[in-house]
Design a protein around this motif. Structure first.
Motif, PDB file in Angstrom:
ATOM      1  N   ARG A 124      -2.387  -6.548  -3.701  1.00 28.07           N
ATOM      2  CA  ARG A 124      -2.067  -5.346  -3.021  1.00 28.07           C
ATOM      3  C   ARG A 124      -2.412  -5.447  -1.507  1.00 28.07           C
ATOM      4  O   ARG A 124      -3.536  -5.980  -1.161  1.00 28.07           O
ATOM      5  CB  ARG A 124      -2.811  -3.950  -3.434  1.00 28.07           C
ATOM      6  CG  ARG A 124      -2.335  -2.892  -3.040  1.00 28.07           C
ATOM      7  CD  ARG A 124      -2.951  -1.656  -4.040  1.00 28.07           C
ATOM      8  NE  ARG A 124      -2.772  -0.306  -3.395  1.00 28.07           N
ATOM      9  CZ  ARG A 124      -1.889   0.479  -3.929  1.00 28.07           C
ATOM     10  NH1 ARG A 124      -1.101  -0.142  -4.703  1.00 28.07           N
ATOM     11  NH2 ARG A 124      -1.623   1.480  -3.248  1.00 28.07           N
ATOM     12  N   SER A 125      -1.384  -5.335  -0.684  1.00 26.19           N
ATOM     13  CA  SER A 125      -1.480  -5.481   0.719  1.00 26.19           C
ATOM     14  C   SER A 125      -0.770  -4.327   1.647  1.00 26.19           C
ATOM     15  O   SER A 125       0.201  -3.627   1.036  1.00 26.19           O
ATOM     16  CB  SER A 125      -0.673  -7.058   0.924  1.00 26.19           C
ATOM     17  OG  SER A 125      -0.403  -7.121   2.264  1.00 26.19           O
ATOM     18  N   GLU A 126      -1.208  -4.615   2.741  1.00 25.45           N
ATOM     19  CA  GLU A 126      -0.696  -3.626   3.756  1.00 25.45           C
ATOM     20  C   GLU A 126       0.703  -4.559   4.016  1.00 25.45           C
ATOM     21  O   GLU A 126       0.734  -5.494   3.825  1.00 25.45           O
ATOM     22  CB  GLU A 126      -1.409  -3.485   5.157  1.00 25.45           C
ATOM     23  CG  GLU A 126      -2.958  -2.810   4.927  1.00 25.45           C
ATOM     24  CD  GLU A 126      -2.568  -1.398   4.855  1.00 25.45           C
ATOM     25  OE1 GLU A 126      -1.402  -0.748   5.293  1.00 25.45           O
ATOM     26  OE2 GLU A 126      -3.654  -0.678   4.567  1.00 25.45           O
ATOM     27  N   GLU A 144       0.706  -1.139  -0.089  1.00 25.30           N
ATOM     28  CA  GLU A 144       0.037  -0.083  -0.147  1.00 25.30           C
ATOM     29  C   GLU A 144       0.910   1.225  -0.108  1.00 25.30           C
ATOM     30  O   GLU A 144       0.596   2.421  -0.620  1.00 25.30           O
ATOM     31  CB  GLU A 144      -0.932  -0.110   1.317  1.00 25.30           C
ATOM     32  CG  GLU A 144      -2.166  -0.882   1.158  1.00 25.30           C
ATOM     33  CD  GLU A 144      -3.214  -0.818   0.134  1.00 25.30           C
ATOM     34  OE1 GLU A 144      -3.196   0.401  -0.238  1.00 25.30           O
ATOM     35  OE2 GLU A 144      -4.186  -1.704   0.106  1.00 25.30           O
ATOM     36  N   LYS A 145       2.063   1.294   0.631  1.00 23.44           N
ATOM     37  CA  LYS A 145       2.860   2.321   0.752  1.00 23.44           C
ATOM     38  C   LYS A 145       4.296   1.796   0.533  1.00 23.44           C
ATOM     39  O   LYS A 145       4.527   0.638   1.072  1.00 23.44           O
ATOM     40  CB  LYS A 145       3.031   2.954   2.062  1.00 23.44           C
ATOM     41  CG  LYS A 145       1.644   3.850   2.466  1.00 23.44           C
ATOM     42  CD  LYS A 145       1.846   4.329   3.996  1.00 23.44           C
ATOM     43  CE  LYS A 145       0.355   4.430   4.186  1.00 23.44           C
ATOM     44  NZ  LYS A 145       0.254   4.754   5.781  1.00 23.44           N
TER      45      LYS A 145
END
Lengths: 249, 285
Positions: A135-137, A81-82
């Motif tokens: 897409r993952s944290e 995610e970031k």
């Protein structure tokens, strides 16, 4: 609870054994076994139905998410995610998709994806790597991760230098799986090697933490037909190395 | 018979036996060398190349070595090798001229197998023929065209023509156009199309999907829609997107226009004259 089922006893052991009259839900995948033994396995992309004698055991087990909806690549790419700044020797946690294979004896009945399927290209159209996308944290500890419904926990450890990573990819074709007492599914540790802006990710055979049980399947799933030659190749990508200036050191 | 003559005969016999033994030794050594090279090839080369390519190469190498061993074995026996080689050379030239095309195909076939611009199962376009490669032999390549027939193309033609391989890249772009009504909010239409592709499992996240105004047509605004897909699923993705895009636009209330023509009357004061009498007999009744 990442997995739901008609009875709690079903959840305790992975591979999950489906007796006639039971069902199990993993994310968006649902497997039902009717009282006459028939199996109905569905996910977001369709259903498979099969007649199975009531006396024959039917199991469901996690497999690498490289078959649905197209067996096009052995790689999975988890975009964060970031972007994360990672120091050498540190480890981080993220979530990665897996699939559920429904099988009886040594015959696969269906493969289901508990989450929506997407693909991505890492690198160039000619020389890049096509990979299953998720897409993952990303967290410093496993506790920071969100509810892993339909996904497995993956831990990666960085060697060789500090780096800013937008995501991590890995070759999942030969991957084992582990399960904890709460029914959470885990991929083995990923070893991220950084050298001159090239990131090489290798799948190890080590469980991400102690106390996990390896999921032992009674059959081995079929290999990915398209990418046979890539089965043991690590995931390699180039990134821009973030170097600190002398003034800030 | 005196002793000298006997010695001479024995000496000649001994010399002849030695010569024959030397020839046999040379031939056996050549034979062993041929077997050694064949076994080495089987270990190192056979696993790397297709069987239908390896087999002729092995036979060629093995029998060439046997031929050379045979020629070398003739040397101690006093056979004129120069004459033999000259005769062989002439024969080679004659055969080469007579089978020029065949040998050209053979060489091209070997080059194709080394360079591998196409492989069995690849969708390709070669020399005006498009389809899936079903076989690459030493002399020809067979392609099953999209509508079924199998086309045999000589390797010479394949090697010397432009080959388009549709699966040698990691992604292939799907592209089509769709027309929307002139009353449509273009920004909304573009967003709807992008979201539609973003939700499709086979449209890649990167490179991302695109939608933009391609041109202004007679009946509507023509939008170009693009997404990248795994090459092996290109056709399925294209068909699926084209089939379901109308549903996505309908859901968003975006209309796909019919062909239409606006008529503008220059003189609006004079009534339009319609002569019903010329519309046929039915109109007069």
């Amino acid at each position: 609870m990442p997995v739901q089922a008609s009875d709690n006893e079903l959840l305790l052991n992975v591979p999950w054994r489906l007796e006639p009259g039971s069902w199990i839900e993993v994310g968006e995948a649902r497997i039902e076994r009717s009282s006459n033994g028939d199996v109905k396995a569905c996910d977001s992309y369709g259903c498979t139905e099969a007649r199975v004698p009531p006396g024959s055991p039917v199991y469901a087990a996690p497999i690498p998410s490289i078959h649905r909806v197209l067996a096009a690549t052995p790689y999975i790419y988890v975009e964060f995610e970031k972007s994360v700044y990672i120091n050498e020797g540190e480890d981080y946690w993220a979530l990665a998709p897996y699939e559920v294979e429904v099988y009886t004896s040594n015959i696969a009945i269906a493969r289901l994806s508990p989450v929506k399927v997407k693909f991505t290209l890492v690198g160039d159209v000619v020389d890049g790597i096509l990979a299953r996308y998720y897409r993952s944290e990303v967290g410093y500890t496993q506790d920071e991760l969100p509810d892993p419904t339909g996904t497995a926990v993956v831990r990666f450890i960085v060697y060789g230098g500090d780096i800013v990573l937008p995501g991590v990819g890995f070759n999942a074709s030969q991957s084992k799986f582990y399960v904890d007492d709460d029914g959470l599914i885990y991929y083995p540790n990923l070893r991220v090697e950084v050298s001159e802006g090239v990131v090489t990710v290798k799948t190890t055979g080590e469980p991400p933490r102690r106390g996990l049980r390896e999921i032992v399947r009674t059959v081995t799933h079929r290999k990915v037909p398209i990418a046979l030659l890539q089965q043991t190749q690590p995931f390699v990508m180039t990134v821009q190395v973030q170097r600190r200036s002398l003034a800030t050191q | 018979m005196d002793g000298g003559a006997l010695d001479k005969i024995l000496s000649g016999l001994k010399s002849r036996v030695e010569t024959i033994a030397t020839s046999i030794i040379i031939f056996v050594a050549g034979l062993l060398l041929a077997y050694f090279i064949r076994n080495t090839m089987r270990r190192s080369l056979k696993p790397r190349i297709p069987p239908h390519v390896y087999r002729p190469i092995e036979l060629l190498v093995f029998y060439s070595l046997l031929f050379l061993a045979g020629v070398a074995a003739l040397y101690p026996l006093g056979v004129n090798l120069s004459a033999l080689l000259v005769a062989g050379g002439f024969a080679g030239i004659v055969i080469g001229l007579a089978a020029q095309n065949t040998l050209g195909n053979l060489v091209s076939g070997v080059m194709l197998l080394i360079e591998q611009p196409l492989r069995i199962g690849d969708p390709v376009s070669v020399s005006g023929v498009s389809g899936v490669v079903v076989g690459i032999n030493v002399f020809s390549t067979r392609i099953r065209s999209w509508d079924g027939p199998v086309v045999r193309i000589p390797n010479n033609t394949v090697f010397n023509n432009v080959i388009t391989n549709y699966v040698r890249m990691k992604a292939r772009r799907v592209e089509f156009t769709i027309s929307v009504h002139y009353d449509t909010d273009i920004g909304k239409a573009v967003e709807v199309l992008k979201e539609f592709m973003a939700n499709h499992p086979l449209c890649l996240v990167n490179p991302g999907p695109e939608a933009f105004v391609d041109s202004y047509g007679d009946s509507g605004i023509i939008l170009k829609v693009r997404c990248w897909a795994p090459p092996q699923a290109w056709f399925a993705t294209k068909v699926d997107l084209q089939t379901r895009v109308k549903e996505a636009l309908d859901k968003a209330g975006i209309k796909i226009p019919y062909p239409q023509l606006d008529l503008h009357l220059v003189d609006q004061e004079t009534p339009l004259k319609v002569d019903l009498g010329k519309c046929g007999e039915g109109a007069q009744d």
